[in-house]
Design a protein around this motif. Structure first.
Motif, short mmCIF file in Angstrom:
data_model
loop_
_atom_site.label_atom_id
_atom_site.label_comp_id
_atom_site.label_asym_id
_atom_site.label_seq_id
_atom_site.Cartn_x
_atom_site.Cartn_y
_atom_site.Cartn_z
N GLN A 1 0.81 -1.07 0.33
CA GLN A 1 -0.04 0.24 0.12
C GLN A 1 0.65 1.19 -0.03
N GLN A 2 1.98 1.20 1.36
CA GLN A 2 2.96 2.73 0.69
C GLN A 2 3.23 2.68 -0.72
N TRP A 3 3.54 1.64 -1.11
CA TRP A 3 4.20 1.99 -3.12
C TRP A 3 3.02 3.03 -3.84
N TYR A 4 2.11 2.52 -3.30
CA TYR A 4 1.11 3.02 -4.42
C TYR A 4 1.28 4.61 -3.42
N GLU A 5 1.37 5.26 -2.66
CA GLU A 5 0.93 6.07 -1.94
C GLU A 5 2.27 7.38 -2.17
N GLN A 6 3.21 5.88 -1.66
CA GLN A 6 4.85 7.22 -1.78
C GLN A 6 5.84 6.73 -3.03
N ASP A 7 6.86 7.19 -3.66
CA ASP A 7 7.36 7.32 -4.74
C ASP A 7 8.68 6.77 -4.22
N ILE A 8 8.77 5.40 -3.71
CA ILE A 8 9.96 4.32 -2.84
C ILE A 8 10.72 3.68 -3.62
N MET A 9 10.52 4.30 -4.89
CA MET A 9 11.72 3.89 -5.79
C MET A 9 12.73 4.68 -5.85
N ARG A 10 12.60 6.16 -5.78
CA ARG A 10 13.11 7.66 -6.05
C ARG A 10 13.85 6.76 -4.69
N THR B 1 -3.07 0.73 -12.12
CA THR B 1 -2.12 1.22 -11.70
C THR B 1 -0.34 0.67 -11.15
N ALA B 2 -0.65 -0.60 -10.87
CA ALA B 2 0.28 -0.82 -10.60
C ALA B 2 1.48 -0.88 -11.82
N VAL B 3 1.10 -1.71 -12.89
CA VAL B 3 2.41 -2.09 -13.92
C VAL B 3 2.25 -0.92 -14.51
N GLU B 4 1.18 0.51 -14.89
CA GLU B 4 2.48 1.34 -14.29
C GLU B 4 3.27 2.05 -13.59
N ARG B 5 2.92 1.82 -12.24
CA ARG B 5 4.12 1.94 -11.43
C ARG B 5 5.60 0.74 -11.82
N MET B 6 5.39 0.28 -11.95
CA MET B 6 5.93 -0.89 -12.39
C MET B 6 6.95 -0.45 -13.19
N HIS B 7 6.80 0.05 -14.68
CA HIS B 7 7.59 0.66 -15.88
C HIS B 7 8.41 1.82 -14.82
N SER B 8 7.45 2.54 -14.96
CA SER B 8 7.94 3.81 -14.20
C SER B 8 9.61 3.68 -13.25
N ASP B 9 9.52 2.71 -12.08
CA ASP B 9 10.54 2.39 -11.44
C ASP B 9 11.64 1.54 -12.33
N LEU B 10 10.72 0.53 -12.95
CA LEU B 10 12.40 0.24 -13.83
C LEU B 10 13.13 1.48 -14.65
N GLU B 11 12.28 1.76 -15.46
CA GLU B 11 13.08 3.19 -16.10
C GLU B 11 13.69 4.14 -15.26
N LEU B 12 13.17 3.95 -14.22
CA LEU B 12 14.74 5.15 -12.75
C LEU B 12 15.62 4.79 -12.37
N VAL B 13 15.22 3.28 -11.89
CA VAL B 13 16.45 1.98 -11.67
C VAL B 13 17.50 2.05 -12.80
N LEU B 14 17.14 1.89 -14.32
CA LEU B 14 17.79 1.18 -14.81
C LEU B 14 18.50 2.72 -15.31
N ALA B 15 17.69 3.44 -15.09
CA ALA B 15 18.83 4.94 -15.84
C ALA B 15 19.77 4.88 -14.63
N PHE B 16 19.61 4.62 -13.63
CA PHE B 16 20.55 4.40 -12.48
C PHE B 16 22.19 3.68 -12.75
N PHE B 17 21.51 2.16 -13.69
CA PHE B 17 22.47 1.57 -13.23
C PHE B 17 22.92 1.41 -14.97
N VAL B 18 21.73 2.32 -15.53
CA VAL B 18 22.83 2.12 -17.18
C VAL B 18 24.33 2.90 -16.73
N LYS B 19 24.04 3.99 -16.27
CA LYS B 19 25.32 5.58 -15.75
C LYS B 19 26.79 5.04 -15.09
N THR B 20 26.30 3.60 -14.63
CA THR B 20 27.39 2.79 -13.76
C THR B 20 28.29 1.84 -14.84
#
Length: 775
Positions: free
Chosen positions: A604-613, A665-684
Motif C-alpha cells: 500500500q505504501q508503494w502506491y502512496e509514496q515514490d519508494i523507488m526514488r 496502476t501497479a503495472v504503470e508504476r512498475m514501468h516507472s520504477d524500472l525506467e528510474l532504476v535502469l537509468a542509474f545502472f546505465v550510468k554505472t
C-alpha cells in the motif's frame, strides 16, 4: 739352389785343404749362412714360386717344343747375373771382416803395452824414499812451502777484508734504500759474502787448536762480516716479502737475482752436507752451518701473505662488504703470480701452488672470523655469495678446482648459514608485519579520520606498500647471492608473511561487518570508506604480486621457478579474495540500507509514496562515493554485483507478504520504477548490458499486465528464457492481481503446468531464479 751357391762360393774363394785356417773358417761361415737361408720354409716357398712361374710360361704342350730353348738361355743368363752380384757382395763383406779383425789385433797389442807401462810406474812409485836421495828433507820443505803459501794468502786476505766489507756494505745500503727496486748489486754482494764466509769458516777450522786469545781475536775480526751477513739476510727476506710487488713494478730481474742467491745457498748447503758426512767419519768439526734458504724463503712468503691479509682484515673489519671487495683482489694477485712470477722460479719450487694455498688459508681465516660473531641477514648473504664467486673465479680464471682448495671456506656451513638467514628473515618480517598491522588496524578500527587518498582521490591504506617494499628488498638482497634454493626459501617466507597479513585483514573486516549487521554500539563511523580503502589496497597488492611474479620469472633458476611462481600467484589470489570480500561487504551495506524500502514495494505504501526514488537516491549517494574513491576495477565489480543483488532482491519483492497488484496502476508504476532504476545502472555500466540484465523484470511485468486470456503466451516467453523459474512463483505472482479470480488463476496455472511438463528440459543451466527463495 743351395748346392749352386755353395759351389760358387767354393770356386770363387779358391778354398782347398792347403789354405790357412782362417780361409777355411770363412768357407764354413759362408756355407752355414747359405744353409740358414735355405731353410725348409724357404725351399717350400721357392718350389711353389717356381712351379707357378713354369705354369705361367708353359701353358700349352706346344710350348715345350717352341719356348723351351729360349727359356733355358734366359734362365742361364739370369743365373749368371745373380751369381755375379752374389760374388761382389760376399767379397765386400769378407774385406770388411778382415779389417775389423786387424783392428782388434792392434788394439790388443796396445792394451798390453799400456798395462806394462802402468806396472813399471807402479814399481817406481812403490819405494820413492829408496830411489830419491834426501826424500824426507824434500818432503818437509815442500810441506813448509805449501804452508807458507797458504799463510801468505790468508794474511793478504786479512789485509783486504776490511776494504771488501766496506765496499759490500756500501753496495748493500744503496740497494736496501729502496726495497722495490732492481737490486742490481744483490748477486755481487752475495758472492763476496759467500767467499768471505768460506774464508772465515776455513780459518776458524784451522785455528781450532789455537789458544782462546787467538780464537777471540779471529771472532772479533769477523764480527763485522757477521753484521753485514745479518743485514744482507734482512734485505734478502724483505725482497722475498714483496716478490709480487717487484714483478708488478717491472723489477722481475730483482726476483731472478733473489732466486739465484737462494739456489747458490742451496748448493752450498748440499756441499756442506757432504762435508758433514766426511767430517763425522774423520771425527772433525764441519766448517759451514746449513742455512736452508729455500725453506726460509717460503716461510717469509707465508708470513708476508698472512700479514697482508691481516692488515686487510683490520682495515675493513667493521665493513663486511668492503672487506669482501678488498679480498677479491686475491684472485687478481694470483693471476699475476701465474702469468709473471711463475716463469721466474724453477719448476720444483711449485710457486703458484704455494701462493694459491697460502692465500686460500688466509681467506679461510678471514671468513672464519666473520662467522664467529652474530651475523645479520645482509652479511650472511654477502658471505655466501662471495664464497661462491670466489670458487667460481678460481676455477674460471685460474683453472683451480674447488677440490684443491683446502680447507673449505665456511667449513661447509653454507646450508647452515642459509638456514640462519631464513630464520632471521622470518623474524624480521614477522616483526615488521606486527608493527604494520598494529598501525593499520588501529586506524581501520577507530576510523577517526578519513582514509588517505592518492592523486586521483582513491582511498588507500599504506601497509601494503611497506609490505611489498620489504618483499622487494629481500629479493634485491638474496638475488645477488642465489638464484636457486635460497631465493626459493626467501620467497616462501615472504609469501607466508603476506598470507598472515591477508588473514589478519579478513578477520578484522569480518568482525567490523558483524558489528555493522548487529548494529553494535562500539561500531565507529566510516566503515564504508575504510572498506573501500582496503579493497583498493588489496587490488594494488595483487598488482604488486604480479609485478614480483614477472620479476622472479627472470631471476630464478629453472629448478625452482615453477614452485616460486605458483606460490606468488597463490598470494596474489589471496589479495584478490580480500578485494572481493570488500566488494561484497560494500554491496551488503548498500542492500541493507535499501532493504526497508524494498519491503514496501508493491504494498500500500508503494502506491502512496515514490519508494523507488528513495532507493535510487540511495544508490546514487553510494554510487558517487564508489566512483570517486574506488579504483576503476573495484568500482566496476561493485556496481556489477550491486546490479545482480538488486535484481534478485527486486524479484523477491514480488513475493512481499502485503503485495497487491492494482491493475493497471501497479503495472504503470512498475514501468516507472524500472525506467528510474535502469537509468542509474546505465550510468554505472555499459547500457546494453544493463538493459539486458533488466530483461527478466520486463518479462515479469509483461506477465502481470497480460490479458487473462493471453497470460499463457507471456508465461511461455518467460519460462522459455528462464526454464528454472518455479511455477509456485508464477502462481503467487498472478494470485496477487486484483483482476483475476480463483477460477481464472486455476485455469491459467493448469495450462502453464501442462506446457512446462510438455517441454521440460534436462540439465537446465541455472538462471537468476536459482537464487530466489520460495519461502
Amino acid at each position: 739352389m743351395a748346392v749352386v751357391f755353395v759351389g760358387v762360393l767354393g770356386s770363387d774363394l779358391g778354398v782347398s785343404q792347403g789354405e790357412p785356417h782362417f780361409a777355411r773358417q770363412l768357407h764354413r761361415m759362408a756355407f752355414t749362412s747359405v744353409l740358414d737361408l735355405t731353410s725348409v720354409d724357404f725351399v717350400a716357398d721357392a718350389h711353389e714360386a717356381a712351379v707357378l712361374r713354369i705354369a705361367d710360361l708353359l701353358r700349352h704342350p706346344d710350348d715345350l717344343a717352341n719356348k723351351l730353348p729360349l727359356l733355358r738361355k734366359k734362365v742361364a743368363m739370369e743365373r749368371a747375373s745373380v751369381e755375379a752380384q752374389l760374388k761382389t757382395v760376399m767379397e765386400g763383406q769378407l774385406d770388411g771382416t778382415q779389417r775389423g779383425i786387424d783392428a782388434l789385433r792392434n788394439c790388443r797389442a796396445e792394451t798390453a803395452r799400456v798395462r806394462d807401462a802402468l806396472a813399471h810406474m807402479d814399481g817406481l812409485c812403490a819405494e820413492p824414499q829408496n830411489a830419491i836421495k834426501n826424500y824426507t828433507l824434500i818432503k818437509r820443505m815442500s810441506r813448509t812451502h805449501q804452508n807458507f803459501v797458504a799463510t801468505k794468502a790468508m794474511v793478504e786476505q786479512f789485509q783486504l777484508i776490511n776494504q771488501q766489507l766496506q765496499r759490500i756494505q756500501h753496495l748493500l745500503e744503496e740497494d736496501a734504500v729502496k726495497t722495490i727496486g732492481p737490486a742490481e748489486s744483490l748477486l755481487f754482494v752475495h758472492y763476496q759474502l759467500q767467499q768471505l764466509s768460506s774464508f772465515r769458516d776455513a780459518t776458524l777450522v784451522k785455528a781450532r787448536g789455537c789458544s782462546s786469545d787467538v780464537i777471540n781475536t779471529l771472532n772479533s775480526m769477523f764480527k763485522k762480516l757477521e753484521q753485514i751477513e745479518y743485514k744482507f739476510d734482512i734485505y734478502l727476506w724483505n725482497l722475498a716479502k714483496v716478490t709480487v710487488e717487484l714483478v708488478k713494478a717491472g723489477y722481475s730481474s730483482a726476483v731472478v737475482r733473489m732466486v739465484k742467491v737462494i739456489e747458490a745457498e742451496e748448493r752450498a748447503d748440499e756441499m756442506a752436507a757432504i762435508e758433514e758426512e766426511e767430517s763425522e767419519r774423520a771425527h772433525m768439526r764441519r766448517s759451514r752451518t746449513v742455512k736452508s734458504y729455500r725453506i726460509r724463503f717460503f716461510d717469509v712468503l707465508r708470513e708476508a701473505i698472512q700479514e697482508e691479509m691481516r692488515i686487510l682484515y683490520d682495515a675493513n673489519r667493521n665493513d663486511t662488504a668492503e672487506l669482501l671487495r678488498a679480498a677479491d683482489g686475491v684472485v687478481d694477485t694470483l693471476i699475476i703470480v701465474n702469468d709473471d712470477v711463475v716463469p721466474l722460479f724453477p719448476k720444483r719450487y711449485n710457486i703458484f701452488h704455494f701462493f694459491v694455498l697460502e692465500y686460500h688459508r688466509a681467506i679461510y681465516e678471514i671468513t672464519k672470523k666473520l662467522c664467529e660473531g652474530d651475523l645479520d641477514p645482509a652479511t650472511i648473504l654477502q658471505l655466501i655469495k662471495w664464497v661462491r664467486d670466489y670458487y667460481a673465479n678460481m676455477s674460471a680464471r685460474l683453472d683451480v678446482s674447488e677440490d684443491l682448495l683446502e680447507p673449505r671456506l665456511l667449513d661447509g656451513r653454507e646450508e647452515e648459514l642459509m638456514g640462519e638467514y631464513i630464520t632471521l628473515v622470518r623474524s624480521k618480517l614477522t616483526e615488521w608485519l606486527s608493527n604494520i598491522l598494529q598501525t593499520e588496524t588501529v586506524d581501520f578500527l577507530e576510523r577517526r579520520n578519513p582514509p588517505e587518498t592518492d592523486g586521483t582521490g582513491q582511498y588507500l591504506l599504506t601497509g601494503s606498500v611497506i609490505i611489498f617494499q620489504m618483499f622487494n628488498q629481500q629479493l634485491d638482497v638474496v638475488a645477488t647471492s642465489s638464484r636457486g634454493q635460497l631465493l626459493h626459501d626467501v620467497v616462501m617466507e615472504c609469501c607466508n608473511v603476506l598470507d598472515e597479513f591477508q588473514a589478519a585483514w579478513v578477520k578484522i573486516l569480518d568482525q567490523e561487518y558483524a558489528k555493522f549487521v548487529a548494529k553494535a554500539n562500539d561500531l565507529a563511523e566510516g566503515l564504508v570508506e575504510y572498506t573501500m580503502a582496503l579493497a583498493n589496497d588489496s587490488l594494488r597488492s595483487s598488482e604488486f604480486s604480479e609485478t614480483i611474479s614477472r620479476r622472479l620469472e627472470g631471476m630464478t633458476d629453472e629448478s625452482v621457478r615453477q614452485a616460486v611462481l605458483a606460490r606468488v600467484r597463490s598470494t596474489m589470489d589471496g589479495f584478490m579474495r580480500i578485494a572481493k570480500r570488500g566488494q561484497q561487504i560494500l554491496v551488503d551495506i548498500v542492500m541493507s540500507d535499501i532493504q526497508p524500502a524494498l519491503n514496501f514495494l508493491h504494498c500500500q505504501q508503494w502506491y502512496e509514496q515514490d519508494i523507488m526514488r528513495l532507493i535510487v537516491g540511495t544508490f546514487e549517494d553510494y554510487g558517487d562515493d564508489f566512483q570517486k574513491h574506488l579504483s576503476e576495477y573495484v568500482y566496476g565489480k561493485v556496481t556489477s554485483e550491486l546490479l545482480d543483488r538488486y535484481l534478485v532482491a527486486y524479484i523477491e519483492t514480488f513475493k512481499n507478504k502485503n503485495a497487491k497488484y492494482k491493475m493497471p496502476t501497479a503495472v504503470e508504476r512498475m514501468h516507472s520504477d524500472l525506467e528510474l532504476v535502469l537509468a542509474f545502472f546505465v550510468k554505472t555500466k555499459n547500457a546494453k548490458r544493463a538493459k539486458a540484465s533488466f530483461e527478466v523484470i520486463e518479462k515479469i511485468i509483461a506477465l502481470l499486465e497480460a490479458n487473462p486470456r493471453m497470460v499463457f503466451l507471456d508465461f511461455y516467453a518467460l519460462w522459455k528464457a528462464y526454464p528454472d523459474i518455479p511455477l509456485e512463483f508464477i502462481e503467487k505472482l498472478l494470485g496477487k492481481r486484483d483482476d483475476l479470480d480463483k477460477a481464472q488463476l486455476r485455469e491459467i496455472m493448469e495450462s502453464c503446468r501442462a506446457k512446462a511438463k510438455e517441454e521440460r528440459q534436462e540439465n537446465v543451466p541455472p538462471t537468476i531464479f536459482s537464487k530466489i527463495s520460495m519461502k
